[in-house]
Write a protein that holds these residues in place. Structure first.
Motif, PDB file in Angstrom:
ATOM      1  N   GLY A  35       0.479  -0.361  -9.249  1.00  0.00           N
ATOM      2  CA  GLY A  35       1.110  -1.631  -8.969  1.00  0.00           C
ATOM      3  C   GLY A  35       0.696  -2.202  -7.630  1.00  0.00           C
ATOM      4  N   TRP A  36       1.325  -3.315  -7.297  1.00  0.00           N
ATOM      5  CA  TRP A  36       1.048  -4.035  -6.064  1.00  0.00           C
ATOM      6  C   TRP A  36       2.337  -4.312  -5.307  1.00  0.00           C
ATOM      7  CZ3 TRP A  36      -3.958  -5.093  -4.667  1.00  0.00           C
ATOM      8  CH2 TRP A  36      -4.932  -5.036  -5.674  1.00  0.00           C
ATOM      9  N   TYR A  37       2.327  -4.020  -4.029  1.00  0.00           N
ATOM     10  CA  TYR A  37       3.356  -4.434  -3.093  1.00  0.00           C
ATOM     11  C   TYR A  37       2.772  -5.478  -2.154  1.00  0.00           C
ATOM     12  CZ  TYR A  37       6.896  -0.825  -4.090  1.00  0.00           C
ATOM     13  OH  TYR A  37       7.876  -0.042  -4.668  1.00  0.00           O
ATOM     14  N   ARG A  38       3.642  -6.224  -1.515  1.00  0.00           N
ATOM     15  CA  ARG A  38       3.196  -7.133  -0.473  1.00  0.00           C
ATOM     16  C   ARG A  38       4.212  -7.133   0.658  1.00  0.00           C
ATOM     17  NH1 ARG A  38       3.898 -13.044  -3.479  1.00  0.00           N
ATOM     18  NH2 ARG A  38       6.204 -13.096  -3.500  1.00  0.00           N
ATOM     19  N   GLN A  39       3.728  -7.450   1.844  1.00  0.00           N
ATOM     20  CA  GLN A  39       4.586  -7.532   2.999  1.00  0.00           C
ATOM     21  C   GLN A  39       4.149  -8.694   3.875  1.00  0.00           C
ATOM     22  OE1 GLN A  39       4.979  -3.971   5.428  1.00  0.00           O
ATOM     23  NE2 GLN A  39       7.053  -4.613   5.980  1.00  0.00           N
ATOM     24  N   ALA A  40       5.060  -9.620   4.080  1.00  0.00           N
ATOM     25  CA  ALA A  40       4.833 -10.756   4.949  1.00  0.00           C
ATOM     26  C   ALA A  40       5.407 -10.449   6.324  1.00  0.00           C
ATOM     27  CB  ALA A  40       5.471 -12.015   4.369  1.00  0.00           C
ATOM     28  N   PRO A  41       4.889 -11.094   7.364  1.00  0.00           N
ATOM     29  CA  PRO A  41       5.411 -10.850   8.710  1.00  0.00           C
ATOM     30  C   PRO A  41       6.911 -11.087   8.794  1.00  0.00           C
ATOM     31  CG  PRO A  41       3.369 -12.087   8.829  1.00  0.00           C
ATOM     32  CD  PRO A  41       3.763 -12.041   7.378  1.00  0.00           C
ATOM     33  N   LEU A  47       7.982  -5.250  -3.958  1.00  0.00           N
ATOM     34  CA  LEU A  47       7.193  -4.920  -5.139  1.00  0.00           C
ATOM     35  C   LEU A  47       6.878  -6.207  -5.885  1.00  0.00           C
ATOM     36  CD1 LEU A  47       5.958  -2.822  -7.075  1.00  0.00           C
ATOM     37  CD2 LEU A  47       8.170  -2.749  -8.235  1.00  0.00           C
ATOM     38  N   VAL A  48       5.599  -6.482  -6.052  1.00  0.00           N
ATOM     39  CA  VAL A  48       5.160  -7.697  -6.725  1.00  0.00           C
ATOM     40  C   VAL A  48       5.065  -7.482  -8.228  1.00  0.00           C
ATOM     41  CG1 VAL A  48       3.334  -9.426  -6.914  1.00  0.00           C
ATOM     42  CG2 VAL A  48       3.910  -8.439  -4.679  1.00  0.00           C
ATOM     43  N   ALA A  49       4.397  -6.421  -8.613  1.00  0.00           N
ATOM     44  CA  ALA A  49       4.175  -6.136 -10.024  1.00  0.00           C
ATOM     45  C   ALA A  49       3.763  -4.692 -10.192  1.00  0.00           C
ATOM     46  CB  ALA A  49       3.097  -7.053 -10.611  1.00  0.00           C
ATOM     47  N   ASP A  50       4.088  -4.129 -11.324  1.00  0.00           N
ATOM     48  CA  ASP A  50       3.599  -2.798 -11.643  1.00  0.00           C
ATOM     49  C   ASP A  50       3.247  -2.721 -13.115  1.00  0.00           C
ATOM     50  OD1 ASP A  50       6.888  -1.146 -11.393  1.00  0.00           O
ATOM     51  OD2 ASP A  50       6.083  -2.474 -12.931  1.00  0.00           O
ATOM     52  N   TYR A  59       7.325  -7.804 -13.175  1.00  0.00           N
ATOM     53  CA  TYR A  59       7.012  -8.721 -12.094  1.00  0.00           C
ATOM     54  C   TYR A  59       8.273  -9.096 -11.340  1.00  0.00           C
ATOM     55  CZ  TYR A  59       2.706  -9.543 -14.752  1.00  0.00           C
ATOM     56  OH  TYR A  59       1.522  -9.396 -15.440  1.00  0.00           O
ATOM     57  N   VAL A  60       8.122  -9.316 -10.047  1.00  0.00           N
ATOM     58  CA  VAL A  60       9.202  -9.911  -9.289  1.00  0.00           C
ATOM     59  C   VAL A  60       9.360 -11.359  -9.765  1.00  0.00           C
ATOM     60  CG1 VAL A  60       7.728 -10.691  -7.393  1.00  0.00           C
ATOM     61  CG2 VAL A  60      10.148 -10.204  -6.974  1.00  0.00           C
ATOM     62  N   VAL A  92       0.226  -9.334   3.271  1.00  0.00           N
ATOM     63  CA  VAL A  92      -0.724  -8.264   3.033  1.00  0.00           C
ATOM     64  C   VAL A  92      -0.338  -7.603   1.720  1.00  0.00           C
ATOM     65  CG1 VAL A  92      -1.705  -6.098   3.850  1.00  0.00           C
ATOM     66  CG2 VAL A  92      -1.120  -7.901   5.487  1.00  0.00           C
ATOM     67  N   TYR A  93      -1.284  -7.504   0.828  1.00  0.00           N
ATOM     68  CA  TYR A  93      -1.050  -6.935  -0.491  1.00  0.00           C
ATOM     69  C   TYR A  93      -1.602  -5.516  -0.538  1.00  0.00           C
ATOM     70  CZ  TYR A  93       0.482 -11.394  -2.369  1.00  0.00           C
ATOM     71  OH  TYR A  93       1.186 -12.547  -2.630  1.00  0.00           O
ATOM     72  N   TYR A  94      -0.772  -4.589  -1.001  1.00  0.00           N
ATOM     73  CA  TYR A  94      -1.121  -3.180  -1.053  1.00  0.00           C
ATOM     74  C   TYR A  94      -1.106  -2.683  -2.491  1.00  0.00           C
ATOM     75  CZ  TYR A  94      -0.013  -3.205   3.946  1.00  0.00           C
ATOM     76  OH  TYR A  94       0.030  -3.478   5.288  1.00  0.00           O
ATOM     77  N   CYS A  95      -2.157  -2.033  -2.879  1.00  0.00           N
ATOM     78  CA  CYS A  95      -2.233  -1.370  -4.167  1.00  0.00           C
ATOM     79  C   CYS A  95      -1.647   0.030  -4.047  1.00  0.00           C
ATOM     80  CB  CYS A  95      -3.697  -1.297  -4.614  1.00  0.00           C
ATOM     81  SG  CYS A  95      -4.040  -0.215  -6.004  1.00  0.00           S
ATOM     82  N   TYR A  96      -0.971   0.485  -5.086  1.00  0.00           N
ATOM     83  CA  TYR A  96      -0.532   1.876  -5.127  1.00  0.00           C
ATOM     84  C   TYR A  96      -0.823   2.479  -6.481  1.00  0.00           C
ATOM     85  CZ  TYR A  96       3.652   1.063  -7.988  1.00  0.00           C
ATOM     86  OH  TYR A  96       4.513   0.758  -9.008  1.00  0.00           O
TER      87      TYR A  96
END
Length: 118
Positions: A35-41, A47-50, A59-60, A92-96
């Motif tokens: 899935g993908w997470y994201r973090q804004a300042p 969690l965006v999607a898995d 999906y969120v 920033v988008y993070y894959c997991y």
């Protein structure tokens, strides 16, 4: 172990599109969910999607209808197609990648910046 390398981030104008990729290597046979997470300042990680191994997606609410998560298990690659981007998507988008056996563990990519200008 598993290594994840993300690509596809960048800067786009509102309404534009970006495609993110996450390539897995190493002990990829261990990978289960991804899935993908994201973090804004100044904001919490979200969690965006898995997506499960079988293709079940979640999906969120804020990205439903605009983002599509998919995976190609044969290529060990995860994707996030982002359409109709909004400034609020800037993060920033993070894959997991999650493994279950031999023990539960989450692997993370290095993150890729997505900036959407108004």
């Amino acid at each position: 172990q598993v290594q994840l390398v993300e690509s596809g981030g960048g800067m786009v104008q509102a309404g534009g599109s970006l495609s993110l990729s996450c390539a897995a290597s190493g002990s990829t046979f261990r990978i289960n969910g991804m899935g993908w997470y994201r973090q804004a300042p100044g904001k919490q990680r979200e969690l965006v999607a898995d997506i499960s191994m079988s293709g079940t997606t979640n999906y969120v609410d804020s990205v439903k209808g605009r983002f599509t998560i998919s995976r190609n298990n044969a290529k060990n690659t995860l994707y996030l197609q982002m359409n109709s981007l909004k400034p609020e998507d800037t993060a920033v988008y993070y894959c997991y990648a999650r493994q279950v056996t031999p023990y539960q563990y989450n692997y993370w990519g290095q993150g890729t910046q997505v900036t959407v200008s108004s």
